[in-house]
Design an enzyme around this catalytic site. Structure first.
Site, short mmCIF file in Angstrom:
data_model
loop_
_atom_site.label_atom_id
_atom_site.label_comp_id
_atom_site.label_asym_id
_atom_site.label_seq_id
_atom_site.Cartn_x
_atom_site.Cartn_y
_atom_site.Cartn_z
N GLU A 80 -19.86 -24.40 14.89
CA GLU A 80 -19.14 -24.35 16.17
C GLU A 80 -18.38 -23.04 16.32
OE1 GLU A 80 -16.95 -27.94 17.01
OE2 GLU A 80 -15.57 -26.89 18.34
N LYS A 263 -10.56 -35.01 15.36
CA LYS A 263 -11.81 -34.26 15.28
C LYS A 263 -11.51 -32.78 15.06
CE LYS A 263 -15.70 -32.12 16.82
NZ LYS A 263 -15.89 -30.70 17.14
N ASP A 279 -18.12 -33.92 -0.81
CA ASP A 279 -18.66 -35.09 -0.12
C ASP A 279 -17.88 -35.26 1.19
OD1 ASP A 279 -19.34 -37.59 0.81
OD2 ASP A 279 -19.35 -38.54 -1.17
N HIS A 375 -13.36 -20.56 23.83
CA HIS A 375 -14.72 -20.92 23.42
C HIS A 375 -15.73 -20.01 24.13
CE1 HIS A 375 -15.68 -24.43 21.02
NE2 HIS A 375 -14.61 -25.05 21.45
C1 MEV Z 1 -13.19 -29.16 19.53
O1 MEV Z 1 -14.20 -29.11 18.56
C2 MEV Z 1 -11.93 -29.72 18.95
C3 MEV Z 1 -10.78 -29.92 19.95
O2 MEV Z 1 -11.23 -30.75 21.02
C4 MEV Z 1 -9.66 -30.58 19.20
C5 MEV Z 1 -8.52 -31.08 20.07
O3 MEV Z 1 -8.74 -31.38 21.23
O4 MEV Z 1 -7.40 -31.17 19.52
C6 MEV Z 1 -10.36 -28.62 20.55
#
Ligand code: MEV
Length: 388
Positions: A80, A263, A279, A375
């Site tokens: 990513e 995430k 792992d 991004h």
């Molecule tokens: C993107 O891979 C992860 C985010 O969505 C995490 C978040 O929103 O805190 C930017």
């Protein structure tokens, strides 16, 4: 001490970057060639079955990272865009507060042995009390390397499964895995226990397996950033800090947000774990189980304290620096050196710190210019490069 601030690294090509790392002392000249080396096919054959090839992930390095006063160069393998850049940016902000302070968790791993038995709980516990000390002594004697490293089986507990339709109970074996991740050791102990229960026990063993719920005290990390450092031309630092605190609260009270908050944390710490062949499934499932069990704590929280934004990571991080796949791979030793990691506890501390920084970067972007702009800038740069 080496310097983890490597300004301008992102403007170089990858060969030039490696030369820069040699100049800065992170890499020996003769190690540069290792970065073009493929892992031998025989090694891959040992890792899986029906092997037909490999897939590639880019390894980038996050700069500016200081954990417990030690500058670290942080390798990250992830598909990513903007994760590595975001981690470096957050780490630069953290420098104003001396970097990240981290403390490893209590390294304990559990395995369970499920039994069907008509005996009630007190009776089984009495039976267990009669066999536990000799079982622990005999089991540890079979793992001299583990016990020499301070690890070994610590205890066996029993509890009946109260909400089960049939009379079932679980023995829980608790093990200190030394510097290993520990699943193999504790599975060994559990299978040995199942076999040892034998005919004296009025019940049948149904299965024995490691648990990915980590029972010990979790790893923690803390960062303190002067709010004035969080601003930019368009955003006042105090407002950014307050909104980060608000987003932290959002993750605490709303599962829809919490999943994404976590995430982002995983983006950072799993990218590092990938480079070391950890792992990653165990890391993720242990963290998620902790989240479910703790009633929604979002792993990382943020709070404004006077003129400082304070971030705290708290979560179990299951990892190991001995055993497993990593040691056979060509770059692992270099990555451990860059990370200043000499033990599984050190690795936990670095992972906690990176998770915390990655979350800071995400929240700061969300409350300022938005995630997409950063991004998109990186996507645009990459397709420009790809198209010459
Ligand atoms: C993107 O891979 C992860 C985010 O969505 C995490 C978040 O929103 O805190 C930017």
């Amino acid at each position: 001490m080496l310097e983890s601030r490597l300004p301008g690294l992102h403007r170089l090509g990858s060969q030039e970057r490696l030369s820069r790392l040699v100049e800065a002392g992170w890499l020996q000249p003769e190690e540069v060639a290792l970065f073009g080396l493929e892992c031998p096919g025989t090694t891959l054959e040992n890792l899986s079955e029906n092997v037909i090839g490999r897939i590639d992930l880019p390894v980038g390095v996050a700069t500016n990272v200081v954990v417990n006063g030690v500058p670290r160069l942080v390798p990250m393998a992830i598909e990513e865009p903007s994760v590595v850049a975001a981690c470096s940016n957050a780490a630069r902000l953290a420098l104003a507060g001396g970097g990240v302070r981290a403390v490893a968790g209590e390294r304990l791993i559990a395995a369970q042995v499920l039994v069907a038995t008509d005996w009630d709980e007190p009776l089984v516990r009495q039976f267990l009390a009669g066999m536990e000390p000799s079982f622990i002594a005999a089991s540890n004697a079979q793992h001299p390397r583990l016990t020499a490293a301070g690890g070994g089986l610590r205890s066996v507990k029993y509890s009946a499964l109260s909400n089960s339709p049939q009379p079932l109970g679980v023995f829980e074996l608790l093990c200190h895995p030394g510097d290993a991740m520990g699943a193999n050791a504790v599975n060994d102990f559990a299978e040995h226990f199942a076999a040892t229960l034998g005919s004296g026990f009025p019940g049948q063993v149904q299965g024995a397996i490691v648990s990915n719920h980590a029972p010990g005290r979790p790893a923690t990390a803390t960062v303190r950033i002067p709010v004035s450092n969080l601003g930019s031309q368009s955003y006042a630092g105090a407002a950014v800090a307050e909104r980060i605190e608000t987003l932290s609260h959002w993750a605490q009270v709303d599962v829809m947000r919490r999943a994404t908050h976590v995430k982002g944390i995983l983006n950072g710490l799993l990218a590092v774990a990938n480079t070391l062949y950890q792992d990653t499934r165990a890391l993720a499932s242990t963290l998620w189980s902790h989240l479910a069990h703790e009633g929604g704590t979002p792993v990382v929280t943020w709070q404004c304290e006077d003129e400082t934004l304070v971030g705290r990571f708290s979560g179990p991080l299951v990892c190991g620096t001995v055993g497993g796949t990593g040691p056979a791979m060509p770059l692992t030793a270099i990555f451990y050196r860059w990370l200043g990691v000499h033990s599984a506890a050190d690795l936990e501390e670095v992972l906690a710190a990176v998770g915390l920084l990655q979350n800071l970067a995400a929240l700061r972007a969300i409350v300022t210019e938005g995630i997409q702009r950063g991004h998109m800038r990186l996507h645009a740069r990459k397709s420009e490069e790809a198209n010459g």
